[in-house]
Structures are given as structure tokens and as C-alpha cells.
Design an enzyme around this catalytic site. Structure first.
Site, PDB file in Angstrom:
ATOM      1  N   ASP A  39       0.834  -1.216   0.000  1.00 54.34           N
ATOM      2  CA  ASP A  39       0.000   0.000   0.000  1.00 54.34           C
ATOM      3  C   ASP A  39       0.867   1.265   0.000  1.00 54.34           C
ATOM      4  O   ASP A  39       0.369   2.367  -0.224  1.00 54.34           O
ATOM      5  CB  ASP A  39      -0.962   0.009   1.200  1.00 54.34           C
ATOM      6  N   TYR A  62      12.022   2.725  -1.443  1.00 52.94           N
ATOM      7  CA  TYR A  62      11.346   1.411  -1.428  1.00 52.94           C
ATOM      8  C   TYR A  62      10.022   1.482  -2.174  1.00 52.94           C
ATOM      9  O   TYR A  62       9.772   0.712  -3.110  1.00 52.94           O
ATOM     10  CB  TYR A  62      11.122   0.947   0.023  1.00 52.94           C
ATOM     11  N   SER A 108      10.314   2.016  -5.878  1.00 55.63           N
ATOM     12  CA  SER A 108      10.727   0.830  -6.645  1.00 55.63           C
ATOM     13  C   SER A 108       9.581  -0.176  -6.744  1.00 55.63           C
ATOM     14  O   SER A 108       9.407  -0.833  -7.771  1.00 55.63           O
ATOM     15  CB  SER A 108      11.983   0.195  -6.029  1.00 55.63           C
TER      16      SER A 108
HETATM   17  N1  LIG Z   1       6.381  -7.224   5.094  1.00 55.32           N
HETATM   18  C1  LIG Z   1       5.363  -6.420   4.847  1.00 55.32           C
HETATM   19  O1  LIG Z   1       4.737  -5.899   5.777  1.00 55.32           O
HETATM   20  C2  LIG Z   1       4.913  -6.160   3.434  1.00 55.32           C
HETATM   21  C3  LIG Z   1       3.807  -5.328   3.230  1.00 55.32           C
HETATM   22  C4  LIG Z   1       3.385  -5.102   1.927  1.00 55.32           C
HETATM   23  C5  LIG Z   1       4.023  -5.709   0.854  1.00 55.32           C
HETATM   24  N2  LIG Z   1       5.100  -6.490   1.087  1.00 55.32           N
HETATM   25  C6  LIG Z   1       5.760  -7.119  -0.078  1.00 55.32           C
HETATM   26  O2  LIG Z   1       5.724  -8.525   0.117  1.00 55.32           O
HETATM   27  C7  LIG Z   1       6.903  -9.126  -0.412  1.00 55.32           C
HETATM   28  C8  LIG Z   1       7.565  -9.976   0.655  1.00 55.32           C
HETATM   29  O3  LIG Z   1       7.881  -9.155   1.774  1.00 55.32           O
HETATM   30  P1  LIG Z   1       8.663  -9.755   3.031  1.00 55.32           P
HETATM   31  O4  LIG Z   1       8.394  -8.873   4.173  1.00 55.32           O
HETATM   32  O5  LIG Z   1       8.404 -11.206   3.136  1.00 55.32           O
HETATM   33  O6  LIG Z   1      10.160  -9.535   2.559  1.00 55.32           O
HETATM   34  P2  LIG Z   1      11.495 -10.119   3.163  1.00 55.32           P
HETATM   35  O7  LIG Z   1      12.487  -9.011   3.085  1.00 55.32           O
HETATM   36  O8  LIG Z   1      11.259 -10.803   4.454  1.00 55.32           O
HETATM   37  O9  LIG Z   1      11.886 -11.273   2.123  1.00 55.32           O
HETATM   38  C9  LIG Z   1      12.332 -10.997   0.829  1.00 55.32           C
HETATM   39  C10 LIG Z   1      12.900 -12.281   0.251  1.00 55.32           C
HETATM   40  O10 LIG Z   1      13.327 -12.016  -1.096  1.00 55.32           O
HETATM   41  C11 LIG Z   1      14.607 -12.582  -1.269  1.00 55.32           C
HETATM   42  N3  LIG Z   1      15.313 -11.803  -2.297  1.00 55.32           N
HETATM   43  C12 LIG Z   1      15.736 -10.510  -2.222  1.00 55.32           C
HETATM   44  N4  LIG Z   1      16.361 -10.148  -3.343  1.00 55.32           N
HETATM   45  C13 LIG Z   1      16.323 -11.231  -4.175  1.00 55.32           C
HETATM   46  C14 LIG Z   1      16.780 -11.484  -5.482  1.00 55.32           C
HETATM   47  N5  LIG Z   1      17.445 -10.524  -6.179  1.00 55.32           N
HETATM   48  N6  LIG Z   1      16.558 -12.681  -6.044  1.00 55.32           N
HETATM   49  C15 LIG Z   1      15.895 -13.652  -5.354  1.00 55.32           C
HETATM   50  N7  LIG Z   1      15.438 -13.480  -4.096  1.00 55.32           N
HETATM   51  C16 LIG Z   1      15.655 -12.290  -3.511  1.00 55.32           C
HETATM   52  C17 LIG Z   1      15.295 -12.480   0.086  1.00 55.32           C
HETATM   53  O11 LIG Z   1      16.361 -13.395   0.211  1.00 55.32           O
HETATM   54  C18 LIG Z   1      14.130 -12.791   1.015  1.00 55.32           C
HETATM   55  O12 LIG Z   1      14.011 -14.182   1.233  1.00 55.32           O
HETATM   56  C19 LIG Z   1       7.764  -7.977  -0.924  1.00 55.32           C
HETATM   57  O13 LIG Z   1       7.588  -7.869  -2.310  1.00 55.32           O
HETATM   58  C20 LIG Z   1       7.233  -6.750  -0.207  1.00 55.32           C
HETATM   59  O14 LIG Z   1       7.407  -5.588  -0.979  1.00 55.32           O
HETATM   60  C21 LIG Z   1       5.576  -6.733   2.350  1.00 55.32           C
END
Ligand SMILES: NC(=O)c1ccc[n+]([C@@H]2O[C@H](COP(=O)([O-])OP(=O)(O)OC[C@H]3O[C@@H](n4cnc5c(N)ncnc54)[C@H](O)[C@@H]3O)[C@@H](O)[C@H]2O)c1
Length: 336
Positions: free
Chosen positions: A124, A150, A153
């Protein structure tokens, strides 16, 4: 179904893999993850031996590896990202590389391999910030207005996903969700940082005046929302996913955590604010509720209690993380 899950060793991705194999035990999952600081295979220790699960250690920016992994799947669920706003302020380029370029490479491979669904997980935060006073909420039709490297992107990745849908006919769906919380969340984010600090006898660092407001979504509710979008969602559509019916400022969440851990407010410490800190995010999740029948299972308070209990019971998991690289990051961010 055979799914390629990118970023499956991270917080939400690992919860999603566990959720999916529990609810769709005959399906197969390839977890594609680079194992950055945020990726942790300990999150999936209980799944590692499942014959329907396999792991590929590779970068989403590596087209050859992505093509190879995608050649046998029908569905892609894309979580992989650099995901922490604070880190994007100190190192924006890695966010552009992974979140924008990495997503475009996945889209290219999805087209080439004729995948039946490309589901993109977004945030969001692409919609910018709301003022504290307004009752306005983000909707699917809200204009994009990202304010941190962030969110900029992630906005770029959302636009690319939609563009591949419109231009090349790739069958895409997108979910933009609010802040997740729950088991296996890396303790750099507010809720697990607060819980684990108190369990270690340390204070909870609260940015600025503590009056920052977010919608919070329990990670299992989020995984169920993605499941419903994959099963019943309309190709080309975006769905917002949120968890709250009532919003609380961060300071109030810190108080709730302290109460659950039997501690008083002397455990709260106000720290220097984050630059460009967005005041408020709030999500209108009417569309996914009315069109697909999704809603959160429990209230925020019930989920928070379960989360605190999980961190109490899984001390070794977060203690392993809180040593090492994380230590240097913490000192830089919050001081000693
Ligand atoms: N955590 C939140 O509250 C939240 C909220 C909204 C949206 N999101 C979205 O959900 C998704 C997951 O979030 P999260 O909190 O689990 O993230 P996180 O940071 O815990 O996990 C990200 C994962 O992506 C992997 N990764 C990073 N770069 C990489 C690459 N170049 N190639 C392959 N793997 C790679 C990392 O090793 C990690 O396992 C993201 O796209 C984030 O933008 C997260």
C-alpha cells in the site's frame, strides 16, 4: 498446480509456502530465493523434506536461472524484493535492481514460458501517505504517489506488471497489502523488533512522536487472500488487502505489546524520526471482500497475542538473526 514462489525464504514467502502446502498438499512449489540478509531457510525447516517442495538458490535478476526455474511451472507468485524502507534510504540502488529490474526479468521469462498466472505481491506504500485527520483510505483507484526509494521501486514494479498484462497479454494479478505481521518476521520491522527487544530486556524504539498509523494484516490472512485471488481473481485486476477495522498509532501498538508481556511504559524510547516518514496508511479492502469473499479471520488484538506467543516460544530463531550482520545495522539505525 506447480508454483514458482520468488522470495520464499523471506517472511511472507515462507509463510505462504507453508500455507500453500498445508491447504493444497498435492501441488508442487519451487522456492526461488537469493538468500539475502532477509532470506532464511530456517523459516522453512519443517518443510524442507516435503517431496512437493524444492529450493533454487538464485537471483531474480539472472535471466538464465529464472528461465530454467520457470520452464516447468504454471503459476508464479512473486514476493522477492528488498523490502525495508529504512534500508532503502541508505542504499536505494539495490532496491531499484531487485524490485524493478528483477521484476521485469521475471515478467520476460513468464511470457517466454507461457505461464498461466503471474501474481505480483506489492504494498500500500505505493499510494503515498494520508494525513492523520482524514478518514480517506487507499483504494484500487487511488493514484500512485510513492515517497521512499522502497515504495518508488515497488510502484515501478507494479507498473511493469500491468504493462506486461496490457501490452503482451500476460495473465497477471496484483495484490497491494498493508503492513504484515506474524511468525518469522525479520526483527528489523516494528512489531517483531518491539517484541524481541522487550524479551531481551531492552526498550522499544519508537520513531518521532509515535503517532504514525498503519493498517496491520496478519500474514496468514494475507496468504489466504493471495490464494483466493489465484483461484477466483480476475486476470488483469488489482486487489487491496488490509487487516484492520480500527487503526492504532505505533505508540498504542507498543503499549499493547508491553501489556501482553507484563511490562510498563518505561520500556518505550522515542528515537529520531525516519526522513520522509509517511504519517498514515489506511486501506479500503471492500473490493476483495465483496468480489471474492475474503476478510481477516480474527481481530488485530487476537493476532497480536498469537504473534507475541510465537516470538516467546521461538527465541532461538530470532536470537540467531539478532546476532551477526543485524547487530551492525541496529546500531547504525537506532544507536546503542
Ligand atoms: N512485510 C510487509 O509488511 C509487506 C507489506 C506489503 C508488501 N510487502 C511485499 O511482500 C513481499 C515480501 O515481503 P517480506 O516482508 O516477506 O520480505 P522479506 O524481506 O522478508 O523477504 C524478501 C525475500 O526475497 C529474497 N530476495 C531478495 N532479493 C532477491 C533477489 N534478487 N533474487 C531472489 N530473491 C531475492 C530475500 O532473500 C528474502 O528471502 C515484498 O515484495 C514486499 O514488498 C511486504
Amino acid at each position: 498446480m506447480k508454483l514458482l514462489v520468488t522470495g520464499g525464504a523471506g517472511f511472507i514467502g515462507s509463510n505462504f509456502i507453508r500455507y500453500w502446502l498445508t491447504n493444497h498438499p498435492d501441488d508442487q512449489i519451487i522456492n526461488y530465493d537469493l538468500l539475502t540478509y532477509a532470506g532464511n531457510l530456517e523459516n522453512l525447516a519443517d518443510i524442507a523434506g516435503n517431496p512437493n517442495y524444492s529450493f533454487v538458490h538464485a537471483d531474480i535478476c539472472d535471466l538464465t536461472s529464472v528461465n530454467r526455474a520457470m520452464s516447468t511451472v504454471d503459476t508464479v507468485v512473486h514476493f522477492a524484493a528488498e523490502s525495508h524502507v529504512d534500508r532503502s534510504i541508505t542504499d536505494p540502488s539495490s532496491f531499484v535492481r531487485t524490485n524493478v529490474l528483477g521484476t521485469q526479468i521475471l515478467l520476460e521469462a513468464a511470457l517466454k514460458n507461457d505461464v498461466k498466472r503471474f501474481h505480483h505481491v506489492s504494498t500500500d506504500e505505493v499510494f503515498g501517505a494520508l494525513s492523520l485527520e482524514t478518514s480517506e483510505k487507499f483504494k484500487e483507484s487511488t493514484n500512485y504517489n510513492p515517497r521512499s526509494p522502497y515504495s518508488a521501486s515497488k510502484a515501478g514494479s507494479d507498473h511493469l506488471v500491468r504493462a506486461y498484462g496490457v501490452t503482451y497479454g500476460l495473465p497477471i494479478t496484483i495484490t497491494n497489502c498493508s503492513n504484515n505481521f506474524g511468525p518469522y518476521m525479520f526483527p528489523e520491522k516494528f512489531i517483531p523488533l518491539a517484541i524481541t527487544n522487550v524479551l531481551e530486556g531492552k526498550k522499544i524504539p519508537v520513531y518521532g512522536d509515535g503517532l504514525y498509523v498503519r493498517d496491520w494484516l496478519y500474514v496468514d490472512d494475507h496468504c489466504r487472500a493471495i490464494d483466493i485471488v489465484l483461484q477466483k481473481g480476475k486476470v488483469g485486476e488489482t486487489y487491496l488487502v488490509g487487516g484492520m477495522t480500527e487503526l492504532y498509532p505505533n505508540i498504542e501498538i507498543a503499549r499493547k505489546i508491553l501489556k501482553l508481556l507484563d511490562k510498563d511504559e518505561s520500556f518505550i524510547e522515542f528515537v529520531k524520526d525516519r526522513p520522509g516518514h509517511d504519517r498514515k496508511y489506511d486501506i479500503d479492502w471492500t473490493k476483495i471482500k465483496t468480489e471474492l469473499g475474503w476478510e481477516p479471520k480474527f481481530s488485530f488484538d487476537e493476532w497480536l497475542e498469537k504473534t507475541v506467543l510465537w516470538y516467546k516460544r521461538n527465541e532461538q530463531w530470532w536470537k540467531n538473526i539478532k546476532s551477526g550482520e543485524y547487530k551492525q545495522y541496529y546500531t547504525k539505525q537506532y544507536g546503542k
